[in-house]
Enzyme design. Sequence first.
Site, mmCIF file in Angstrom:
data_model
loop_
_atom_site.group_PDB
_atom_site.id
_atom_site.type_symbol
_atom_site.label_atom_id
_atom_site.label_comp_id
_atom_site.label_asym_id
_atom_site.label_seq_id
_atom_site.Cartn_x
_atom_site.Cartn_y
_atom_site.Cartn_z
ATOM 1 N N TYR A 70 70.686 94.344 79.551
ATOM 2 C CA TYR A 70 71.245 95.606 79.034
ATOM 3 C C TYR A 70 72.774 95.619 79.084
ATOM 4 O O TYR A 70 73.431 95.848 78.069
ATOM 5 C CB TYR A 70 70.679 96.791 79.821
ATOM 6 C CG TYR A 70 71.229 98.130 79.372
ATOM 7 C CD1 TYR A 70 70.861 98.679 78.151
ATOM 8 C CD2 TYR A 70 72.125 98.837 80.178
ATOM 9 C CE1 TYR A 70 71.366 99.904 77.733
ATOM 10 C CE2 TYR A 70 72.635 100.062 79.774
ATOM 11 C CZ TYR A 70 72.253 100.594 78.548
ATOM 12 O OH TYR A 70 72.768 101.805 78.143
ATOM 13 N N SER B 112 78.302 101.488 76.618
ATOM 14 C CA SER B 112 78.216 101.939 78.006
ATOM 15 C C SER B 112 79.311 101.271 78.815
ATOM 16 O O SER B 112 79.669 100.114 78.552
ATOM 17 C CB SER B 112 76.856 101.554 78.593
ATOM 18 O OG SER B 112 76.843 101.826 79.980
#
Length: 241
Positions: free
Chosen positions: A164, A142
């Site tokens: 994350y 990401s």
Amino acid sequence: MTERTIALVTGANKGIGYEIAAGLGALGWKVGVGARDRERRETAVEKLRAGGVDAFGVPLDVNDDASVAAAAELIAEYAGGLDVLVNNAAITGGMPQTPTTVDPAIVRAAVETNVIGVLRVTNAMLPMLRGSASPRIVNMSSSVGSLTLQTTPGAEVGPISAAYSASKTFLNAVTVQYAKELRDTDILINCGCPGYTATDLNGFQGVRTPQQGAAIAIHLATLPDDGPTGGFFDDSGAVPW
Ligand SMILES: NC(=O)c1ccc[n+]([C@@H]2O[C@H](COP(=O)([O-])OP(=O)(O)OC[C@H]3O[C@@H](n4cnc5c(N)ncnc54)[C@H](OP(=O)(O)O)[C@@H]3O)[C@@H](O)[C@H]2O)c1
């Protein structure tokens, strides 16, 4: 690529992973649908088959050594090998993740699935990938894992996240190390960012469709033999580290 390519997509029962499986299946590939929940896996396989995909279910919890070993055995027996691995399964770990208040268990969970899970699955599948004519590994990362974007004023990189986002930075770093170790092989290994996509992961807040999110993984799964390795890409090209 060889004519009949065999792929495994982890976390393929829903979201972007499901659409990666659908997209690779549309190329005529045999696609293993890696998923930990039997019902969700079977439903996805049935739906993919109804759409003409040569899909098969692969029971797979990326956090479980025995499950991953069994998945490799199943693929070897059922499909006879593996050409492409898409490490797509991931979790956020739960929110909030501000570093000053985060529960260490949340960080541990994100790293366990998003980094160690990728290592575990990749290493279990490597013997089969080494036997492929054009092996590819795609790690779904990401842009929130980009330290460059995280330190660029005004760049959109999601909420402050010690779990994350940091796990995706870690995954990027590990991918680079794999590329270095595997540089004398035919294996191309890259990170892909799907963009902000409407899935369970973000409460369907994303602005892209899962099909759009899947496009970069399909691109990196079908790279030509002289394609890049050890890179980080989205639909627009290279993403800064
Ligand atoms: N959505 C976005 O905006 C976005 C942006 C950037 C990057 N990404 C990345 O894109 C990938 C796909 O995300 P998504 O948005 O499609 O998420 P999602 O809809 O939440 O799907 C995640 C998938 O991972 C599976 N999974 C989680 N833990 C697992 C485990 N231990 N073993 C096996 N499977 C496991 C889930 O299975 P269950 O159904 O069993 O939970 C599910 O199939 C992820 O790597 C994510 O980090 C997403």
